[in-house]
Design an enzyme around this catalytic site. Structure first.
Site, PDB file in Angstrom:
ATOM      1  N   ASP A 134       0.852  -1.191   0.000  1.00 26.15           N
ATOM      2  CA  ASP A 134       0.000   0.000   0.000  1.00 26.15           C
ATOM      3  C   ASP A 134       0.891   1.246   0.000  1.00 26.15           C
ATOM      4  OD1 ASP A 134      -2.518   1.493   0.389  1.00 26.15           O
ATOM      5  OD2 ASP A 134      -1.741   1.833   2.413  1.00 26.15           O
ATOM      6  N   ASP A 193      -0.259   5.263   0.829  1.00 27.06           N
ATOM      7  CA  ASP A 193      -0.514   6.252   1.889  1.00 27.06           C
ATOM      8  C   ASP A 193      -0.597   5.579   3.251  1.00 27.06           C
ATOM      9  OD1 ASP A 193      -0.849   8.572   0.159  1.00 27.06           O
ATOM     10  OD2 ASP A 193      -2.731   7.659  -0.465  1.00 27.06           O
ATOM     11  N   ASP A 248      -1.726  -0.645   5.989  1.00 32.20           N
ATOM     12  CA  ASP A 248      -1.795   0.081   7.253  1.00 32.20           C
ATOM     13  C   ASP A 248      -3.201   0.180   7.828  1.00 32.20           C
ATOM     14  OD1 ASP A 248      -2.634   1.920   5.157  1.00 32.20           O
ATOM     15  OD2 ASP A 248      -2.474   3.504   6.665  1.00 32.20           O
TER      16      ASP A 248
END
Length: 227
Positions: free
Chosen positions: A19, A21, A183
């Site tokens: 991922d 961001d 995240d």
């Protein structure tokens, strides 16, 4: 074949999906500047960084809508100005993309270690592809990835498993042998549904919820732990 540290009864990981961001790059500063510039343009109340942290992760359209609703608009009112807000957001974000963001510690070390093991890597984000590619270039991360897919690359976005399944196809590896690193619960839910093992970082953006409540096989404090 080496043992898979996450699932000892399965072959070793053959590829990884990362991922963007909140996992590789702390982009809250970019969101803060671009989104609040849009809200100011529209004469709407601005939002704080803590507000934005709870809103990010489901794509730019969701972020804009959340900010408009947070500022007091009804769903119908937000829908009525969304097209203009999106157009303005694209212009503002592309103008500052990467200028107010930073690569998290340990990211380069972790990516370097994965590549040193011969693993092909893909970046999969809900961020629009037109934002993701320039950001990876600006932060010196683009060279690690054989594929980059954004929130507009497929018909659906995470937490739907489709983007992960399509990314596995591009990598040429079965989901069970393809590690997802993210995240948030979006990454964890998508990985579980796709059949991918998943590692989540503890420092990212998870809509204000504890990250240990999201589906995961392992939690790490730095991508350097992937070494």
């Amino acid at each position: 074949m080496p043992v898979n540290a996450l699932h000892p009864d399965q072959p070793a990981i053959q590829a990884a999906i990362i991922d963007l961001d909140g996992t590789m790059v702390d982009t809250l500063g970019d969101f803060d500047v671009a989104l609040n510039d849009v809200l100011k343009d529209l004469g709407r109340p601005t939002v704080t960084r803590s507000d934005i942290e709870r809103m990010v992760g489901k794509g730019s359209a969701h972020l804009i809508r959340s900010a408009l609703l947070h500022g007091g608009l009804t769903s119908d009112e937000a829908a009525g100005v969304h097209a203009e807000a999106w157009t303005r957001y694209q212009a503002h974000y592309l103008a500052i993309n990467g200028q107010h963001s930073a690569v998290f510690p340990g990211v380069v070390e972790g990516l370097t270690a994965l590549r040193a093991r011969g693993l092909p890597l893909a970046c999969l984000t809900n961020k629009p592809l037109s934002f993701a590619r320039p950001l990876l270039q600006a932060k010196g991360l683009a060279g690690f990835f054989s594929h980059v897919f954004g929130g507009d690359s497929f018909e659906r976005t995470k937490p739907d498993p489709l983007p992960l399944l399509k990314t596995c196809e591009a990598l040429g590896t079965p989901p069970a042998w393809t590690l997802m690193v993210g995240d948030s619960q979006n990454d964890g839910l998508a990985a579980r549904a796709a059949g991918c093992p998943v590692v989540l970082v503890t420092y990212g953006y998870n809509h204000g919820d504890p990250i240990d409540q999201a589906p995961h096989d392992r939690l790490i404090v730095s991508l350097a732990e992937l070494a």
